[in-house]
Enzyme design. Structure first.
Site, short mmCIF file in Angstrom:
data_model
loop_
_atom_site.label_atom_id
_atom_site.label_comp_id
_atom_site.label_asym_id
_atom_site.label_seq_id
_atom_site.Cartn_x
_atom_site.Cartn_y
_atom_site.Cartn_z
CE1 TYR A 56 -3.38 -3.02 0.26
CE2 TYR A 56 -3.14 -2.36 3.38
CZ TYR A 56 -3.45 -3.33 1.78
OH TYR A 56 -4.70 -4.16 2.01
CG HIS A 125 -1.18 -8.98 0.18
ND1 HIS A 125 -0.67 -7.33 0.25
CD2 HIS A 125 -2.22 -9.07 0.78
CE1 HIS A 125 -2.05 -6.53 -0.08
NE2 HIS A 125 -2.88 -7.48 0.67
CB SER A 204 -13.57 -5.07 0.05
OG SER A 204 -12.57 -4.15 -0.22
N PRO A 205 -15.64 -4.70 3.68
CG PRO A 205 -15.75 -4.06 5.60
CD PRO A 205 -14.80 -4.35 4.43
CG LEU A 206 -18.61 -0.79 4.24
CD1 LEU A 206 -19.27 0.53 4.22
CD2 LEU A 206 -20.38 -1.00 4.36
N GLY A 213 -24.35 3.56 -1.72
CA GLY A 213 -25.23 4.32 -2.28
C GLY A 213 -24.29 5.32 -2.88
#
Length: 342
Positions: A56, A125, A204-206, A213
């Site tokens: 990252y 990873h 990435s839980p969303l 939205g």
């Protein structure tokens, strides 16, 4: 902030963690000053499980976390980082490296950037298809023996490699993409981990913002945002996926929650061994996430969400095809028989 255990490893972390990736890379990152401010705010709100990786920002993300550790103190923080993904001189991911000598060197570089003497949770990873997983885990075991790493993990590994690795060095956690719109882990990976006592760290839980939205078109994404290359954010798929965000919004409003709060509540309800690691550079979003932990959700609403967002509901692949080669994709579940003999 409540605590959760990562499987049977003995590692106890805050019930949600903080994914730092977007603070330095990939999603059109903020200024370093803003990034540090957001990170420290997350810690102040009780999120003490902090997840980074050497890839990252090409090490910059670990340096940022190191600065936060120096400012806040080390005592109550659980630091997780990863090695194994390579980048070229232009910063593009080019492959993976699971060679033992590489893992040993990468760990020391991460320790130096973080400014700490040991890493609480160190992941491979990605599994290197050219190196037997037992050899990679042998290096991880050596790091544990030397006291440089306390616990080890894998990311996006298949059940066979998980089992092989666990025999060499106990795996504390598997980090995998998991959300209402990415449920493939449930096919055969989640059961394997639970059998072995391995915790699940859900990144990435969303759905990378897909179900909150906030993204109506690709133009809502910064020009340097990697999601512009992801299939689910291409216009032909995004139009379909917006209906998923609307569905989640309707259920969330009915329960006095935001879509992000409800999506995380659903994920947390999938088991006490699951720890989501959402990330954001906005303090308001961090507050939204933490405040949502105190909001109750009726059991029947969670069941309804499971039905509304079945496996494979999202339109488009979760990664571009090249990146998809480096993650495990389970076979599609077999269709249930409708009766008769075969």
């Amino acid at each position: 902030m409540q605590k959760r255990h990562l499987g049977r490893s003995g590692v106890t972390v805050s019930s949600i963690g903080f994914g730092l990736m977007g603070l330095s890379d990939f999603y059109g990152p903020p200024s370093r000053e803003e990034a540090l401010k957001s990170l420290l705010h997350a810690i102040e709100r009780g999120i003490t499980f902090l997840d980074t990786a050497d890839v990252y920002g090409d090490g910059e993300n670990e340096r940022l976390l190191g600065e936060a550790i120096k400012s806040h103190g080390r005592n109550d923080l659980t630091i997780a980082t990863k090695c194994g993904i390579l980048r070229d001189q232009n910063g593009r991911p080019t492959g993976v490296n699971g060679r033992p000598e590489y893992i040993i060197d990468a760990c020391q570089r991460s320790l130096d950037r973080l400014g700490i003497s040991s890493i609480d949770l160190y992941y491979l990873h990605r599994v290197d298809p050219e190196v037997p997983i037992e050899e990679s885990m042998g290096a991880m075991a050596e790091l544990v023996k030397k006291g440089l790493v306390k616990h080890v993990g894998l990311s996006e590994a298949n059940p066979q490699d998980i089992r092989k690795a666990h025999k060499v060095q106990p795996i504390a956690a598997l980090q995998n993409e998991y959300s209402l719109v990415t449920r493939e882990i449930e096919v055969n990976v989640l059961g394997t981990c639970r059998e072995l006592g391995i915790g699940i760290v859900a990144y990435s839980p969303l759905g990378r913002g897909l179900i909150t939205g906030a993204i109506h078109s690709r133009e809502d994404l910064p020009a340097n945002d990697v999601r512009r290359l992801h299939p689910r954010f291409q216009e032909e798929h995004l139009a379909k996926n917006r209906t998923l965000a609307e569905t989640l919004r309707e259920v969330a409003m009915r329960n006095g929650m935001t879509p992000a709060q409800l999506a995380l509540a659903w994920l947390l309800a999938q088991g006490p061994d699951i720890v989501p690691i959402p990330g954001s550079s906005r303090i308001s979003h961090i507050d939204e996430i933490v405040d949502g932990l105190a909001l109750p959700v009726p059991f029947l609403e969670l069941v309804r969400l499971t039905e509304l967002f079945p496996l494979g509901v999202a339109s488009g692949l979760r990664y571009p095809e090249e990146a998809l080669k480096r993650v495990y994709t389970p076979p599609a579940p077999e269709a249930k028989s409708t009766g008769g003999s075969h």
